[in-house]
Design a protein around this motif. Structure first.
Motif, PDB file in Angstrom:
ATOM      1  N   GLN A   1       1.716  -2.909  -5.823  1.00  0.00           N
ATOM      2  CA  GLN A   1       0.283  -3.205  -5.667  1.00  0.00           C
ATOM      3  C   GLN A   1      -0.046  -3.660  -4.246  1.00  0.00           C
ATOM      4  OE1 GLN A   1       1.870  -4.103  -8.508  1.00  0.00           O
ATOM      5  NE2 GLN A   1       0.445  -4.223 -10.224  1.00  0.00           N
ATOM      6  N   TRP A   2       0.837  -4.442  -3.667  1.00  0.00           N
ATOM      7  CA  TRP A   2       0.615  -4.875  -2.280  1.00  0.00           C
ATOM      8  C   TRP A   2       0.732  -3.690  -1.328  1.00  0.00           C
ATOM      9  CZ3 TRP A   2      -1.564  -7.015   1.445  1.00  0.00           C
ATOM     10  CH2 TRP A   2      -1.025  -6.971   2.733  1.00  0.00           C
ATOM     11  N   GLN A   3       1.755  -2.871  -1.537  1.00  0.00           N
ATOM     12  CA  GLN A   3       1.949  -1.717  -0.661  1.00  0.00           C
ATOM     13  C   GLN A   3       0.725  -0.791  -0.687  1.00  0.00           C
ATOM     14  OE1 GLN A   3       4.337  -1.459   1.510  1.00  0.00           O
ATOM     15  NE2 GLN A   3       5.461  -3.251   0.803  1.00  0.00           N
ATOM     16  N   GLU A   4       0.104  -0.672  -1.880  1.00  0.00           N
ATOM     17  CA  GLU A   4      -1.108   0.158  -1.981  1.00  0.00           C
ATOM     18  C   GLU A   4      -2.266  -0.452  -1.209  1.00  0.00           C
ATOM     19  OE1 GLU A   4      -1.900   0.618  -6.160  1.00  0.00           O
ATOM     20  OE2 GLU A   4       0.053   1.596  -6.427  1.00  0.00           O
ATOM     21  N   LYS A   5      -2.450  -1.766  -1.353  1.00  0.00           N
ATOM     22  CA  LYS A   5      -3.529  -2.456  -0.626  1.00  0.00           C
ATOM     23  C   LYS A   5      -3.338  -2.284   0.870  1.00  0.00           C
ATOM     24  CE  LYS A   5      -5.914  -5.181  -3.729  1.00  0.00           C
ATOM     25  NZ  LYS A   5      -5.720  -4.300  -4.880  1.00  0.00           N
ATOM     26  N   LEU A   6      -2.086  -2.418   1.295  1.00  0.00           N
ATOM     27  CA  LEU A   6      -1.765  -2.276   2.706  1.00  0.00           C
ATOM     28  C   LEU A   6      -2.101  -0.866   3.199  1.00  0.00           C
ATOM     29  CD1 LEU A   6      -0.426  -3.369   5.301  1.00  0.00           C
ATOM     30  CD2 LEU A   6       1.779  -2.722   4.345  1.00  0.00           C
ATOM     31  N   SER A   7      -1.698   0.162   2.445  1.00  0.00           N
ATOM     32  CA  SER A   7      -2.015   1.520   2.925  1.00  0.00           C
ATOM     33  C   SER A   7      -3.517   1.778   2.929  1.00  0.00           C
ATOM     34  CB  SER A   7      -1.312   2.649   2.173  1.00  0.00           C
ATOM     35  OG  SER A   7      -0.597   2.210   1.117  1.00  0.00           O
ATOM     36  N   ASP A   8      -4.255   1.169   1.976  1.00  0.00           N
ATOM     37  CA  ASP A   8      -5.714   1.322   2.005  1.00  0.00           C
ATOM     38  C   ASP A   8      -6.299   0.768   3.302  1.00  0.00           C
ATOM     39  OD1 ASP A   8      -5.635   2.410  -0.474  1.00  0.00           O
ATOM     40  OD2 ASP A   8      -6.412   0.661  -1.549  1.00  0.00           O
ATOM     41  N   LEU A   9      -5.821  -0.407   3.695  1.00  0.00           N
ATOM     42  CA  LEU A   9      -6.348  -1.032   4.916  1.00  0.00           C
ATOM     43  C   LEU A   9      -6.014  -0.197   6.152  1.00  0.00           C
ATOM     44  CD1 LEU A   9      -5.509  -4.783   4.193  1.00  0.00           C
ATOM     45  CD2 LEU A   9      -7.790  -3.805   4.403  1.00  0.00           C
ATOM     46  N   LEU A  10      -4.791   0.332   6.195  1.00  0.00           N
ATOM     47  CA  LEU A  10      -4.377   1.155   7.334  1.00  0.00           C
ATOM     48  C   LEU A  10      -5.211   2.438   7.393  1.00  0.00           C
ATOM     49  CD1 LEU A  10      -0.477   0.859   7.012  1.00  0.00           C
ATOM     50  CD2 LEU A  10      -1.955  -0.389   8.591  1.00  0.00           C
ATOM     51  N   GLU A  11      -5.439   3.014   6.212  1.00  0.00           N
ATOM     52  CA  GLU A  11      -6.193   4.257   6.140  1.00  0.00           C
ATOM     53  C   GLU A  11      -7.641   4.059   6.603  1.00  0.00           C
ATOM     54  OE1 GLU A  11      -5.501   6.349   2.359  1.00  0.00           O
ATOM     55  OE2 GLU A  11      -7.452   7.286   2.726  1.00  0.00           O
ATOM     56  N   GLU A  12      -8.210   2.944   6.167  1.00  0.00           N
ATOM     57  CA  GLU A  12      -9.581   2.618   6.546  1.00  0.00           C
ATOM     58  C   GLU A  12      -9.727   2.551   8.066  1.00  0.00           C
ATOM     59  OE1 GLU A  12     -10.845  -0.441   3.448  1.00  0.00           O
ATOM     60  OE2 GLU A  12     -11.680  -1.190   5.349  1.00  0.00           O
ATOM     61  N   PHE A  13      -8.740   1.941   8.712  1.00  0.00           N
ATOM     62  CA  PHE A  13      -8.754   1.823  10.175  1.00  0.00           C
ATOM     63  C   PHE A  13      -8.743   3.212  10.810  1.00  0.00           C
ATOM     64  CE2 PHE A  13      -6.629   1.553  14.293  1.00  0.00           C
ATOM     65  CZ  PHE A  13      -7.299   0.497  14.900  1.00  0.00           C
ATOM     66  N   GLY A  14      -7.873   4.086  10.316  1.00  0.00           N
ATOM     67  CA  GLY A  14      -7.787   5.451  10.827  1.00  0.00           C
ATOM     68  C   GLY A  14      -9.107   6.185  10.657  1.00  0.00           C
ATOM     69  N   ARG A  15      -9.689   6.053   9.478  1.00  0.00           N
ATOM     70  CA  ARG A  15     -10.941   6.744   9.184  1.00  0.00           C
ATOM     71  C   ARG A  15     -12.056   6.258  10.114  1.00  0.00           C
ATOM     72  NH1 ARG A  15     -10.925   6.629   3.695  1.00  0.00           N
ATOM     73  NH2 ARG A  15      -9.835   8.612   3.697  1.00  0.00           N
TER      74      ARG A  15
END
Ligand SMILES: [Zn+2]
Length: 220
Positions: free
Chosen positions: A64-78
């Motif tokens: 669950q943490w790893q998913e939250k982390l990838s969401d945040l990273l993805e948002e930055f890229g977008r």
């Protein structure tokens, strides 16, 4: 806190900020290229006293943490049209790194509506193709050109840059970018803390389907 105020009226202050900012390997240490980075190892983040040691050290490994982390990273890229991306590097994922990247045509022309497999072949006009993976007759063309995000993960950023020939506008843009990156690092730490505070870890048994060999009498 990773984020710092920088006076964008002062060239010297901006240059010092960029030059002194932590940098870390973009890929392996042997390829010797570095980019802006922040150390997000748990011991480097102040653990609020109301959070127990157990959850602080265990949360990191949970899906669950790893998913939250990838969401945040993805948002930055977008937010940066994928021209700038943030990723994780270092042993046990201890560093967040600023990367360059972009978006380009993937070359995929069709996909399977059954299993999702993408294909470089165009399905014939008005027809449904056969999927190469699951063999379902369910392969249809993408309606729009299929795009793909790519990352230049080995490329250095401002590794030996002295910024002497940069215009003020260029400097300000770069400072703003790195500040956004630092803000992202703060968001990541805050998210981690809020997860630790609002959840507890429990164990759950799951059934894993498994193929086994059995004896079957011949002829019945
Ligand atoms: Zn398929």
């Amino acid at each position: 806190m990773y984020y710092k105020e920088v006076n964008i009226e002062k060239r010297g202050e901006m240059t010092a900020f960029l030059k002194k900012h932590l940098k870390y390997h973009t890929a392996n240490s042997w390829n010797n290229s570095t980019s802006y980075a922040n150390n997000i190892k748990l011991y480097n983040i102040d653990k609020p006293p109301d959070i127990s040691d157990d959850i602080w050290w265990q949360m990191f490994e949970l899906a669950q943490w790893q998913e939250k982390l990838s969401d945040l990273l993805e948002e930055f890229g977008r937010r940066h049209n994928w021209l700038w991306q943030a990723g994780i590097n270092g042993r046990s994922g201890g560093y967040i790194i600023l990367y360059r990247g972009g978006i380009r045509e993937s070359g995929y022309k069709s996909y399977c509506t059954h299993c999702g497999q993408k294909n470089y072949q165009v399905a014939a006009e008005g027809q449904v193709g056969i999927c190469g993976r699951c063999e379902a007759k369910a392969r249809v063309n993408f309606k729009q050109t299929h795009m793909q995000v790519f990352t230049w993960s080995g490329r250095e950023i401002d590794m030996c840059e002295n910024f002497r020939n940069w215009s003020l506008t260029e400097l300000r843009e770069r400072v703003e970018l790195v500040q956004n990156f630092d803000k992202l690092s703060d968001e990541i730490a805050a998210k981690y803390i809020s997860l630790c505070r609002n959840y507890r870890i429990t164990e759950e048994e799951i059934l894993v389907p498994k193929t086994i060999k059995v004896l079957e009498p011949i002829g019945g």
